[in-house]
Design an enzyme around this catalytic site. Structure first.
Site, short mmCIF file in Angstrom:
data_model
loop_
_atom_site.label_atom_id
_atom_site.label_comp_id
_atom_site.label_asym_id
_atom_site.label_seq_id
_atom_site.Cartn_x
_atom_site.Cartn_y
_atom_site.Cartn_z
N LYS A 125 -48.04 28.89 4.67
CA LYS A 125 -47.03 29.28 3.67
C LYS A 125 -47.70 29.73 2.37
CE LYS A 125 -48.31 26.32 1.00
NZ LYS A 125 -48.89 25.47 0.22
N GLU B 239 -48.15 14.53 6.71
CA GLU B 239 -48.52 15.07 5.40
C GLU B 239 -48.78 13.94 4.39
OE1 GLU B 239 -49.69 18.19 4.82
OE2 GLU B 239 -48.05 18.95 3.59
N SER C 100 -52.57 21.91 6.14
CA SER C 100 -52.27 20.53 6.55
C SER C 100 -50.86 20.45 7.12
CB SER C 100 -52.45 19.55 5.39
OG SER C 100 -51.57 19.85 4.32
N ASP D 74 -44.07 21.96 2.01
CA ASP D 74 -44.96 22.68 2.92
C ASP D 74 -44.54 22.48 4.38
OD1 ASP D 74 -46.28 23.25 0.61
OD2 ASP D 74 -48.19 22.32 1.16
N LEU E 193 -52.90 27.39 1.57
CA LEU E 193 -51.93 28.11 2.43
C LEU E 193 -51.24 27.17 3.41
CD1 LEU E 193 -53.82 31.48 3.16
CD2 LEU E 193 -52.23 30.92 1.29
N1 LIG Z 1 -56.82 23.20 11.92
C1 LIG Z 1 -57.11 22.00 11.42
N2 LIG Z 1 -57.97 21.16 12.07
C2 LIG Z 1 -58.27 19.96 11.57
N3 LIG Z 1 -57.77 19.45 10.41
C3 LIG Z 1 -56.92 20.22 9.73
C4 LIG Z 1 -56.55 21.53 10.18
N4 LIG Z 1 -55.72 22.06 9.28
C5 LIG Z 1 -55.57 21.14 8.30
N5 LIG Z 1 -56.29 20.02 8.55
C6 LIG Z 1 -56.34 18.82 7.69
O1 LIG Z 1 -55.75 19.15 6.44
C7 LIG Z 1 -56.74 19.08 5.37
C8 LIG Z 1 -56.49 20.20 4.37
O2 LIG Z 1 -55.27 19.94 3.76
P1 LIG Z 1 -54.98 20.22 2.22
O3 LIG Z 1 -53.60 19.76 1.99
O4 LIG Z 1 -56.06 19.63 1.37
O5 LIG Z 1 -55.07 21.82 2.10
P2 LIG Z 1 -54.02 22.91 2.52
O6 LIG Z 1 -52.88 22.26 3.23
O7 LIG Z 1 -54.73 23.98 3.24
O8 LIG Z 1 -53.54 23.49 1.12
P3 LIG Z 1 -52.15 23.20 0.31
O9 LIG Z 1 -51.79 21.77 0.59
O10 LIG Z 1 -52.51 23.41 -1.13
O11 LIG Z 1 -51.21 24.20 0.82
C9 LIG Z 1 -58.06 19.19 6.09
O12 LIG Z 1 -59.11 18.59 5.32
C10 LIG Z 1 -57.78 18.41 7.38
O13 LIG Z 1 -57.79 17.02 7.16
C1 LIG Z 2 -49.21 20.98 -4.79
C2 LIG Z 2 -47.98 20.92 -3.89
O1 LIG Z 2 -46.83 21.08 -4.72
C3 LIG Z 2 -47.96 22.08 -2.91
C4 LIG Z 2 -49.15 22.18 -2.02
O2 LIG Z 2 -48.98 23.31 -1.17
C5 LIG Z 2 -47.95 19.59 -3.21
C6 LIG Z 2 -46.61 19.28 -2.54
O3 LIG Z 2 -45.58 19.83 -2.92
O4 LIG Z 2 -46.62 18.41 -1.66
MG LIG Z 3 -51.76 20.72 2.38
#
Ligand SMILES: Nc1ncnc2c1ncn2[C@@H]1O[C@H](COP(=O)(O)OP(=O)(O)OP(=O)(O)O)[C@@H](O)[C@H]1O
Ligand SMILES: C[C@@](O)(CCO)CC(=O)[O-]
Ligand SMILES: [Mg+2]
Length: 387
Positions: free
Chosen positions: A10, A193, A147, A204, A144
């Site tokens: 997203k 999450e 997680s 998300d 993006l």
């Molecule tokens: N394809 C994947 N394989 C394994 N772990 C994953 C995978 N995708 C996400 N994760 C888990 O999610 C963590 C990343 O999540 P994080 O919330 O920090 O970043 P994001 O979701 O990409 O960004 P945001 O939350 O800002 O949108 C990774 O460190 C891992 O623990």
């Molecule tokens: C930073 C945040 O607002 C968005 C992360 O994509 C965290 C959340 O809403 O859970």
């Molecule tokens: Mg995330």
């Protein structure tokens, strides 16, 4: 039998972080997916291990099913139709057990994903042997929603194999759950999450489950029907960061300056609401489209300023802002910030030559650019075969 599922990443158009504190935010799914495949052993197969292959991290884990019962005594055989929260004690037990796998320091963030996996797996399917493969088109930890896509996709595949939802095994191709089952997958993904983010708002996992464009406030989703073509350039600064730490940092700042931070969150609420109403309003002429884009640009600029006040911008994000500003383009960070990805609005009348130039300049800074489809499908699954 094998089930596959996929869930999208997203972008947050307005309102990240403030949404954790009860303000509205606007988000859209993007056409990049995390996929999960779960293969259950056939009746004659004596294999009694649960194996997890995380392709993006290049890590593999496996546990004899008996060992899982020891690690998670409270989760196995839970009711898949009633999502439950993983307690701190269980997280600690799994972390101790993960030491056996010697995850390299550079990949230690993956541990929280493995904990979320084990919690969702055992809570939904119990203590069963299987081979699970996860792969993603999304950059991990870059804003993006990797997680959320991970948790939604996992919850979807697990529920499709559980007794909690009724699925038609004979249906061919990718299918969506009915709304009630989508909601169940979303609630389980939220529990995952929580393990990865600490205190997620739920935006998300909700946009990843339901797809499209949504406004989200205090756990409530409103669908947005966009009446304009919104084209965003996504620039990945490739600066790694961790959403959990950034969300916690904003809460600490709020504790230190409650009045100032509450005012910032209130301002973001107005920005998100105005953003949503501009997108939904109809426009007939090119002039009207240009005016709407101008208002969106100002809202993005204000939102970015407020995110900076929350302490989640980063030098790399500022470099993207300055670079795109040279081309009269407006940008804001998306997701948790601290590095990660930045959105740049590409006006409808912007020439392809300018887009190419700005992308080239951003890539010369070492960043990676992409233009993704906005507002596509959410969680889907398919069965690959029966035995
Ligand atoms: N394809 C994947 N394989 C394994 N772990 C994953 C995978 N995708 C996400 N994760 C888990 O999610 C963590 C990343 O999540 P994080 O919330 O920090 O970043 P994001 O979701 O990409 O960004 P945001 O939350 O800002 O949108 C990774 O460190 C891992 O623990
Ligand atoms: C930073 C945040 O607002 C968005 C992360 O994509 C965290 C959340 O809403 O859970
Ligand atoms: Mg995330």
């Amino acid at each position: 039998m094998e089930v596959r599922s996929r869930a999208p990443g997203k972008i947050i158009l307005a309102g990240e972080h403030a949404v954790v504190h009860g303000s509205a935010a606007v988000a859209a799914s993007i056409g990049l997916y995390t996929s999960v495949s779960i293969r259950l052993p056939s009746v004659n197969d004596k294999d009694d291990t649960l194996a997890l292959h995380l392709m993006d991290a290049g890590l593999e884990f496996s546990w004899p099913v008996g060992r899982i019962k020891e690690m998670l005594p409270n989760s196995v055989n839970n009711d898949a139709s009633s999502p439950t929260t993983c307690c701190e004690e269980t997280i600690k037990l799994i972390l101790i057990a993960l030491k056996d796998f010697k995850i390299p320091d550079a990949k230690i963030g993956i541990a929280s994903g493995v904990i979320a996996f084990l919690w969702l797996y055992t809570s939904i399917l119990g203590n069963k042997a299987a081979k699970v493969i996860v792969s993603s088109e999304l950059p991990l930890g870059a804003g993006l929603g990797s997680s959320a896509a991970f948790c939604v996709s996992l919850a979807g595949a697990l529920l499709a194999l559980s007794d909690a939802v009724a699925v038609d095994f004979d249906q061919e191709g990718w299918v969506s759950f009915g709304e009630k089952d989508q909601q169940l997958a979303n609630r389980w993904a939220f529990e995952g999450e929580k393990i990865i983010h600490g205190k997620p708002s739920g935006i998300d996992n909700t946009v990843s489950t339901f797809g499209n464009m949504i406004k989200f406030k205090s756990g409530v989703l409103t669908c947005i029907k966009s009446n304009m073509v919104l084209k965003m350039l996504i620039t990945n600064t490739k600066v790694g960061r961790n959403t959990k730490a950034l969300v916690a940092g904003v809460s600490e700042r709020k504790n230190r300056h409650p009045d100032a931070m509450t005012s910032i969150f209130t301002a973001v609420e107005f920005i998100s609401n105005e953003f949503a109403s501009i997108i939904q309003s109809t426009s007939c002429s090119d002039d009207e489209v240009v005016q709407k884009e101008q208002r969106i640009r100002e809202l993005m600029e204000m939102n970015q300023g407020l995110l900076q006040c929350m302490g989640v911008s980063h030098a790399s994000i500022e470099t993207v802002l300055k670079t795109t500003c040279k081309y009269q383009l407006t940008s804001k960070l998306t997701g948790a910030g601290g590095g990660g990805c930045v959105l740049t609005l590409l006006p409808a009348l912007l020439s392809a030559t300018v887009i190419d130039k700005v992308i080239r300049e951003l890539e010369e800074c070492g960043f990676q650019c992409l233009i993704a489809e906005i507002g596509g499908k959410g969680l889907e699954f398919r069965f690959e075969g029966r035995s």
